[in-house]
Write a protein that holds these residues in place. Structure first.
Motif, PDB file in Angstrom:
ATOM      1  N   ALA A   1     -20.912  36.880   6.873  1.00 26.77           N
ATOM      2  CA  ALA A   1     -21.661  37.794   6.103  1.00 26.77           C
ATOM      3  C   ALA A   1     -21.671  37.167   4.655  1.00 26.77           C
ATOM      4  CB  ALA A   1     -20.895  39.038   6.118  1.00 26.77           C
ATOM      5  N   THR A   2     -20.601  36.649   4.572  1.00 28.08           N
ATOM      6  CA  THR A   2     -20.456  35.667   3.193  1.00 28.08           C
ATOM      7  C   THR A   2     -21.649  34.740   3.281  1.00 28.08           C
ATOM      8  OG1 THR A   2     -18.126  35.880   3.178  1.00 28.08           O
ATOM      9  CG2 THR A   2     -19.390  34.688   1.187  1.00 28.08           C
ATOM     10  N   GLY A   3     -22.355  34.500   3.738  1.00 31.76           N
ATOM     11  CA  GLY A   3     -23.132  33.125   4.300  1.00 31.76           C
ATOM     12  C   GLY A   3     -24.809  33.243   4.964  1.00 31.76           C
TER      13      GLY A   3
ATOM     14  N   ARG B   1     -16.272  37.513   8.394  1.00 37.99           N
ATOM     15  CA  ARG B   1     -16.238  37.595   7.241  1.00 37.99           C
ATOM     16  C   ARG B   1     -16.924  36.662   6.375  1.00 37.99           C
ATOM     17  NH1 ARG B   1     -13.460  41.629   4.017  1.00 37.99           N
ATOM     18  NH2 ARG B   1     -13.045  43.158   5.006  1.00 37.99           N
ATOM     19  N   ALA B   2     -16.441  35.124   6.868  1.00 33.27           N
ATOM     20  CA  ALA B   2     -17.663  34.093   6.039  1.00 33.27           C
ATOM     21  C   ALA B   2     -18.367  34.133   6.863  1.00 33.27           C
ATOM     22  CB  ALA B   2     -16.279  33.043   7.183  1.00 33.27           C
TER      23      ALA B   2
ATOM     24  N   ARG C   1     -27.594  44.451   2.414  1.00 33.54           N
ATOM     25  CA  ARG C   1     -28.377  43.091   2.428  1.00 33.54           C
ATOM     26  C   ARG C   1     -30.035  42.534   3.658  1.00 33.54           C
ATOM     27  NH1 ARG C   1     -23.660  38.501   2.885  1.00 33.54           N
ATOM     28  NH2 ARG C   1     -23.276  40.207   2.329  1.00 33.54           N
TER      29      ARG C   1
ATOM     30  N   GLU D   1     -27.910  35.814   2.887  1.00 34.80           N
ATOM     31  CA  GLU D   1     -28.261  36.342   1.821  1.00 34.80           C
ATOM     32  C   GLU D   1     -29.238  37.242   2.149  1.00 34.80           C
ATOM     33  OE1 GLU D   1     -30.468  33.223  -0.617  1.00 34.80           O
ATOM     34  OE2 GLU D   1     -29.015  31.654  -0.674  1.00 34.80           O
TER      35      GLU D   1
ATOM     36  N   ARG E   1     -25.541  29.416  13.100  1.00 35.28           N
ATOM     37  CA  ARG E   1     -23.979  29.320  12.030  1.00 35.28           C
ATOM     38  C   ARG E   1     -23.580  30.634  13.243  1.00 35.28           C
ATOM     39  NH1 ARG E   1     -26.944  32.353   6.514  1.00 35.28           N
ATOM     40  NH2 ARG E   1     -28.629  30.692   6.766  1.00 35.28           N
TER      41      ARG E   1
ATOM     42  N   SER F   1     -13.888  34.861  10.618  1.00 30.96           N
ATOM     43  CA  SER F   1     -14.765  34.293  10.682  1.00 30.96           C
ATOM     44  C   SER F   1     -15.926  35.217  10.941  1.00 30.96           C
ATOM     45  CB  SER F   1     -15.175  34.291  12.282  1.00 30.96           C
ATOM     46  OG  SER F   1     -16.367  33.268  12.531  1.00 30.96           O
TER      47      SER F   1
ATOM     48  N   LEU G   1     -19.922  44.225   6.041  1.00 23.08           N
ATOM     49  CA  LEU G   1     -20.479  43.990   4.892  1.00 23.08           C
ATOM     50  C   LEU G   1     -22.472  43.006   4.442  1.00 23.08           C
ATOM     51  CD1 LEU G   1     -17.623  41.831   7.315  1.00 23.08           C
ATOM     52  CD2 LEU G   1     -17.391  42.621   4.537  1.00 23.08           C
ATOM     53  N   LEU G   2     -23.086  43.285   6.374  1.00 21.23           N
ATOM     54  CA  LEU G   2     -24.158  42.999   5.949  1.00 21.23           C
ATOM     55  C   LEU G   2     -25.776  44.322   5.145  1.00 21.23           C
ATOM     56  CD1 LEU G   2     -24.996  40.189   8.528  1.00 21.23           C
ATOM     57  CD2 LEU G   2     -24.614  40.500   6.175  1.00 21.23           C
TER      58      LEU G   2
END
Length: 289
Positions: free
Chosen positions: A79-81, A76-77, A127, A83, A65, A74, A123-124
Protein backbone atom coordinates in the motif's frame (compact mmCIF):
# COMPACT_ATOMS: atom_id res chain seq x y z
CA UNK A 1 -27.21 -7.09 -20.15
CA UNK A 2 -27.23 -10.65 -21.51
CA UNK A 3 -24.31 -11.40 -23.79
CA UNK A 4 -21.94 -8.80 -22.32
CA UNK A 5 -18.36 -9.92 -23.01
CA UNK A 6 -14.79 -8.66 -23.30
CA UNK A 7 -15.57 -6.76 -26.49
CA UNK A 8 -17.97 -4.59 -24.47
CA UNK A 9 -15.30 -3.36 -22.06
CA UNK A 10 -15.08 0.43 -22.45
CA UNK A 11 -11.74 1.94 -23.42
CA UNK A 12 -9.61 1.82 -20.26
CA UNK A 13 -6.90 4.21 -21.42
CA UNK A 14 -5.79 6.43 -18.56
CA UNK A 15 -7.18 4.17 -15.85
CA UNK A 16 -5.09 2.30 -13.30
CA UNK A 17 -6.44 -0.98 -11.93
CA UNK A 18 -4.96 -3.13 -9.16
CA UNK A 19 -5.73 -6.85 -9.43
CA UNK A 20 -4.74 -9.13 -6.56
CA UNK A 21 -3.88 -12.72 -7.40
CA UNK A 22 -3.31 -11.97 -11.08
CA UNK A 23 -0.91 -14.82 -11.91
CA UNK A 24 -3.54 -17.44 -12.75
CA UNK A 25 -7.22 -18.21 -13.18
CA UNK A 26 -9.74 -15.41 -12.74
CA UNK A 27 -7.12 -12.85 -11.74
CA UNK A 28 -4.97 -13.51 -14.78
CA UNK A 29 -7.98 -13.40 -17.12
CA UNK A 30 -9.12 -10.15 -15.51
CA UNK A 31 -5.71 -8.49 -15.70
CA UNK A 32 -5.17 -9.64 -19.28
CA UNK A 33 -8.52 -8.23 -20.47
CA UNK A 34 -8.05 -4.89 -18.71
CA UNK A 35 -4.51 -4.42 -20.02
CA UNK A 36 -5.67 -5.23 -23.56
CA UNK A 37 -8.40 -2.59 -23.16
CA UNK A 38 -5.81 0.08 -22.36
CA UNK A 39 -5.64 0.13 -18.56
CA UNK A 40 -2.43 0.31 -16.60
CA UNK A 41 -2.71 -2.91 -14.62
CA UNK A 42 -0.86 -3.49 -11.37
CA UNK A 43 -0.54 -7.22 -10.80
CA UNK A 44 -0.42 -7.61 -7.03
CA UNK A 45 1.05 -11.09 -6.59
CA UNK A 46 2.80 -13.23 -4.02
CA UNK A 47 5.04 -14.99 -6.55
CA UNK A 48 6.87 -12.33 -8.57
CA UNK A 49 8.72 -14.83 -10.77
CA UNK A 50 5.46 -16.45 -11.86
CA UNK A 51 3.91 -13.03 -12.33
CA UNK A 52 6.74 -11.96 -14.64
CA UNK A 53 6.23 -15.02 -16.82
CA UNK A 54 2.49 -14.34 -17.04
CA UNK A 55 2.99 -10.62 -17.71
CA UNK A 56 5.23 -11.37 -20.68
CA UNK A 57 2.25 -13.02 -22.39
CA UNK A 58 0.01 -9.97 -21.93
CA UNK A 59 -0.56 -7.04 -24.23
CA UNK A 60 -0.54 -3.57 -22.71
CA UNK A 61 0.84 -1.71 -19.71
CA UNK A 62 1.38 -4.20 -16.89
CA UNK A 63 3.33 -3.70 -13.68
CA UNK A 64 4.19 -6.34 -11.07
CA UNK A 65 4.31 -5.66 -7.35
CA UNK A 66 4.79 -8.11 -4.54
CA UNK A 67 1.85 -8.68 -2.19
CA UNK A 68 1.25 -11.48 0.29
CA UNK A 69 -2.26 -11.09 1.69
CA UNK A 70 -1.45 -13.60 4.41
CA UNK A 71 1.05 -11.13 5.91
CA UNK A 72 -0.16 -7.70 7.03
CA UNK A 73 3.40 -6.36 6.88
CA UNK A 74 3.41 -7.18 3.16
CA UNK A 75 -0.02 -5.56 2.74
CA UNK A 76 1.24 -2.37 4.37
CA UNK A 77 4.42 -2.36 2.29
CA UNK A 78 2.43 -2.78 -0.92
CA UNK A 79 0.00 0.00 0.00
CA UNK A 80 2.87 2.38 0.74
CA UNK A 81 4.08 2.00 -2.83
CA UNK A 82 0.76 2.86 -4.49
CA UNK A 83 0.28 6.49 -5.47
CA UNK A 84 -3.22 6.18 -6.93
CA UNK A 85 -5.61 3.77 -8.60
CA UNK A 86 -9.03 4.06 -10.16
CA UNK A 87 -10.11 0.52 -9.29
CA UNK A 88 -9.05 -2.09 -6.75
CA UNK A 89 -10.07 -5.66 -7.61
CA UNK A 90 -9.79 -7.93 -4.56
CA UNK A 91 -9.57 -11.26 -6.36
CA UNK A 92 -6.86 -13.38 -4.73
CA UNK A 93 -7.84 -16.31 -2.58
CA UNK A 94 -7.22 -19.82 -1.32
CA UNK A 95 -9.88 -22.50 -1.19
CA UNK A 96 -10.59 -25.39 1.16
CA UNK A 97 -6.99 -25.81 2.31
CA UNK A 98 -5.92 -27.71 5.44
CA UNK A 99 -5.95 -25.66 8.64
CA UNK A 100 -3.09 -23.20 8.59
CA UNK A 101 -2.26 -19.78 10.03
CA UNK A 102 -1.16 -16.56 8.39
CA UNK A 103 1.90 -14.61 9.52
CA UNK A 104 -0.39 -12.70 11.89
CA UNK A 105 -2.06 -15.80 13.34
CA UNK A 106 -5.33 -15.67 11.39
CA UNK A 107 -6.90 -18.82 9.94
CA UNK A 108 -5.46 -18.88 6.43
CA UNK A 109 -8.68 -18.59 4.42
CA UNK A 110 -10.32 -15.79 6.40
CA UNK A 111 -6.92 -14.13 6.69
CA UNK A 112 -6.07 -14.26 2.98
CA UNK A 113 -9.46 -14.02 1.32
CA UNK A 114 -11.02 -11.45 3.63
CA UNK A 115 -8.86 -9.82 6.32
CA UNK A 116 -5.94 -9.22 3.96
CA UNK A 117 -8.26 -7.57 1.46
CA UNK A 118 -10.04 -5.60 4.18
CA UNK A 119 -6.71 -4.19 5.32
CA UNK A 120 -5.54 -3.50 1.77
CA UNK A 121 -8.75 -1.65 0.93
CA UNK A 122 -8.58 0.43 4.09
CA UNK A 123 -4.97 1.40 3.52
CA UNK A 124 -5.65 2.39 -0.10
CA UNK A 125 -9.09 3.96 0.29
CA UNK A 126 -7.86 7.55 0.04
CA UNK A 127 -6.06 6.73 -3.22
CA UNK A 128 -8.82 4.75 -4.95
CA UNK A 129 -10.77 7.21 -7.05
CA UNK A 130 -13.63 5.12 -8.39
CA UNK A 131 -14.52 1.68 -7.08
CA UNK A 132 -13.63 -1.43 -5.11
CA UNK A 133 -14.60 -4.83 -6.52
CA UNK A 134 -14.66 -7.85 -4.20
CA UNK A 135 -14.75 -11.41 -5.57
CA UNK A 136 -17.19 -13.60 -3.66
CA UNK A 137 -18.52 -17.08 -4.45
CA UNK A 138 -21.70 -19.12 -4.62
CA UNK A 139 -20.43 -20.86 -1.49
CA UNK A 140 -21.29 -17.75 0.52
CA UNK A 141 -24.83 -19.17 0.68
CA UNK A 142 -23.63 -21.85 3.10
CA UNK A 143 -21.31 -19.51 4.99
CA UNK A 144 -21.76 -18.53 8.63
CA UNK A 145 -19.94 -15.71 10.39
CA UNK A 146 -18.81 -16.66 13.88
CA UNK A 147 -17.79 -13.35 15.43
CA UNK A 148 -16.63 -15.11 18.60
CA UNK A 149 -14.36 -17.51 16.72
CA UNK A 150 -13.68 -15.97 13.32
CA UNK A 151 -10.26 -17.63 13.18
CA UNK A 152 -11.32 -21.18 14.05
CA UNK A 153 -9.44 -21.32 17.33
CA UNK A 154 -12.15 -23.24 19.21
CA UNK A 155 -14.46 -24.67 16.54
CA UNK A 156 -13.78 -27.97 14.81
CA UNK A 157 -12.14 -26.87 11.57
CA UNK A 158 -14.04 -27.24 8.31
CA UNK A 159 -12.16 -26.49 5.11
CA UNK A 160 -15.26 -25.57 3.16
CA UNK A 161 -16.86 -23.91 6.16
CA UNK A 162 -13.84 -21.64 6.46
CA UNK A 163 -13.90 -20.86 2.74
CA UNK A 164 -17.63 -20.13 2.75
CA UNK A 165 -17.24 -17.88 5.80
CA UNK A 166 -14.53 -15.87 4.03
CA UNK A 167 -16.69 -15.36 0.95
CA UNK A 168 -19.71 -14.34 3.01
CA UNK A 169 -17.46 -11.92 4.88
CA UNK A 170 -16.46 -10.30 1.58
CA UNK A 171 -20.11 -9.64 0.73
CA UNK A 172 -20.89 -8.24 4.17
CA UNK A 173 -17.83 -6.01 3.75
CA UNK A 174 -18.94 -4.87 0.29
CA UNK A 175 -22.41 -3.86 1.40
CA UNK A 176 -21.20 -2.18 4.59
CA UNK A 177 -18.51 -0.27 2.71
CA UNK A 178 -21.12 1.01 0.24
CA UNK A 179 -23.42 2.07 3.08
CA UNK A 180 -20.61 4.08 4.64
CA UNK A 181 -19.60 5.64 1.33
CA UNK A 182 -23.21 6.61 0.62
CA UNK A 183 -23.67 8.03 4.12
CA UNK A 184 -20.71 10.38 3.64
CA UNK A 185 -21.73 11.42 0.14
CA UNK A 186 -18.73 9.77 -1.48
CA UNK A 187 -19.06 9.00 -5.22
CA UNK A 188 -16.89 5.91 -4.82
CA UNK A 189 -18.50 2.50 -5.34
CA UNK A 190 -18.21 -0.86 -3.60
CA UNK A 191 -19.42 -3.76 -5.71
CA UNK A 192 -18.98 -7.53 -5.75
CA UNK A 193 -18.92 -10.31 -8.30
CA UNK A 194 -18.71 -14.08 -8.46
CA UNK A 195 -17.56 -16.35 -11.31
CA UNK A 196 -20.17 -19.07 -11.07
CA UNK A 197 -18.55 -22.45 -11.57
CA UNK A 198 -15.26 -21.69 -13.30
CA UNK A 199 -12.27 -23.96 -13.80
CA UNK A 200 -9.32 -22.29 -12.07
CA UNK A 201 -6.20 -23.32 -10.18
CA UNK A 202 -7.74 -22.37 -6.83
CA UNK A 203 -9.62 -25.67 -6.79
CA UNK A 204 -6.32 -27.57 -7.09
CA UNK A 205 -5.20 -26.44 -3.63
CA UNK A 206 -7.51 -28.64 -1.58
CA UNK A 207 -4.79 -31.32 -1.19
CA UNK A 208 -7.13 -34.30 -0.81
CA UNK A 209 -9.61 -36.51 -2.67
CA UNK A 210 -11.83 -33.48 -3.13
CA UNK A 211 -9.26 -32.13 -5.59
CA UNK A 212 -9.90 -35.10 -7.88
CA UNK A 213 -13.67 -34.65 -7.65
CA UNK A 214 -13.43 -30.93 -8.37
CA UNK A 215 -11.05 -31.64 -11.23
CA UNK A 216 -13.62 -33.95 -12.82
CA UNK A 217 -16.29 -31.29 -12.38
CA UNK A 218 -14.00 -28.73 -14.01
CA UNK A 219 -13.67 -30.91 -17.09
CA UNK A 220 -17.37 -31.78 -17.37
CA UNK A 221 -19.31 -28.75 -16.10
CA UNK A 222 -17.21 -25.68 -15.39
CA UNK A 223 -16.86 -22.72 -17.71
CA UNK A 224 -13.46 -21.24 -18.54
CA UNK A 225 -11.61 -18.74 -16.39
CA UNK A 226 -12.15 -16.20 -19.18
CA UNK A 227 -15.93 -16.60 -18.86
CA UNK A 228 -15.74 -16.71 -15.06
CA UNK A 229 -13.90 -13.38 -15.08
CA UNK A 230 -16.65 -11.57 -16.99
CA UNK A 231 -18.73 -10.62 -13.90
CA UNK A 232 -15.61 -9.10 -12.30
CA UNK A 233 -14.77 -7.24 -15.50
CA UNK A 234 -18.34 -5.97 -15.69
CA UNK A 235 -18.26 -4.86 -12.05
CA UNK A 236 -14.95 -3.08 -12.66
CA UNK A 237 -15.74 -1.28 -15.91
CA UNK A 238 -19.48 -1.00 -16.61
CA UNK A 239 -22.18 1.28 -15.24
CA UNK A 240 -23.09 -0.57 -12.06
CA UNK A 241 -25.35 0.01 -9.10
CA UNK A 242 -23.76 1.04 -5.80
CA UNK A 243 -23.39 -2.12 -3.73
CA UNK A 244 -24.33 -4.28 -6.71
CA UNK A 245 -23.52 -7.98 -6.94
CA UNK A 246 -22.87 -9.56 -10.35
CA UNK A 247 -22.59 -13.14 -11.57
CA UNK A 248 -23.38 -15.45 -14.53
CA UNK A 249 -26.87 -15.23 -16.01
CA UNK A 250 -27.52 -18.98 -16.39
CA UNK A 251 -28.68 -20.13 -12.95
CA UNK A 252 -25.69 -18.37 -11.35
CA UNK A 253 -23.38 -21.10 -12.71
CA UNK A 254 -22.47 -20.16 -16.27
CA UNK A 255 -22.92 -17.45 -18.84
CA UNK A 256 -22.65 -13.70 -19.15
CA UNK A 257 -22.74 -11.18 -16.31
CA UNK A 258 -25.97 -9.96 -14.78
CA UNK A 259 -27.13 -8.54 -11.45
CA UNK A 260 -27.67 -11.42 -9.00
CA UNK A 261 -28.97 -11.90 -5.50
CA UNK A 262 -27.04 -12.90 -2.41
CA UNK A 263 -28.07 -14.63 0.79
CA UNK A 264 -30.13 -13.05 3.54
CA UNK A 265 -27.11 -13.42 5.83
CA UNK A 266 -25.05 -11.18 3.54
CA UNK A 267 -27.56 -8.35 4.11
CA UNK A 268 -27.49 -8.56 7.92
CA UNK A 269 -26.46 -5.00 8.77
CA UNK A 270 -25.82 -5.69 12.45
CA UNK A 271 -23.43 -8.55 11.64
CA UNK A 272 -21.78 -6.39 8.99
CA UNK A 273 -21.09 -3.60 11.48
CA UNK A 274 -19.78 -6.02 14.08
CA UNK A 275 -17.58 -7.77 11.52
CA UNK A 276 -16.20 -4.41 10.37
CA UNK A 277 -15.32 -3.41 13.94
CA UNK A 278 -13.73 -6.80 14.61
CA UNK A 279 -11.76 -6.59 11.36
CA UNK A 280 -10.39 -3.17 12.30
CA UNK A 281 -9.25 -4.53 15.66
CA UNK A 282 -7.65 -7.64 14.16
CA UNK A 283 -5.84 -5.84 11.33
CA UNK A 284 -5.15 -2.52 13.01
CA UNK A 285 -6.50 -0.76 9.91
CA UNK A 286 -9.20 1.89 10.19
CA UNK A 287 -10.96 3.32 7.15
CA UNK A 288 -10.76 7.04 6.40
CA UNK A 289 -14.12 7.59 4.68
Amino acid sequence: MGGWNRSNIPDQTGRTVIVTGATSGLGEATARALAAAGAQVIMACRNEIKAQAVARTMTGNVQIRQLDLADLASVRAFATGVERADVLINNAGVMAVPKQRTADGFELQIGTNYLGHFALTGLLMDRISERVVNTSSLTHFIGRIDLDDLNWERRAYSRFGAYAQSKLALLLFTYELQRRLTLTGSPKLAVAAHPGYAATEISSETENLLEQIVGLGNRLVAQSAEMGALPTLYAATAEVEPGGYYGPDRFNWRGHPTRVNSSAASHDEKTARQLWELSERLTGVEFDI
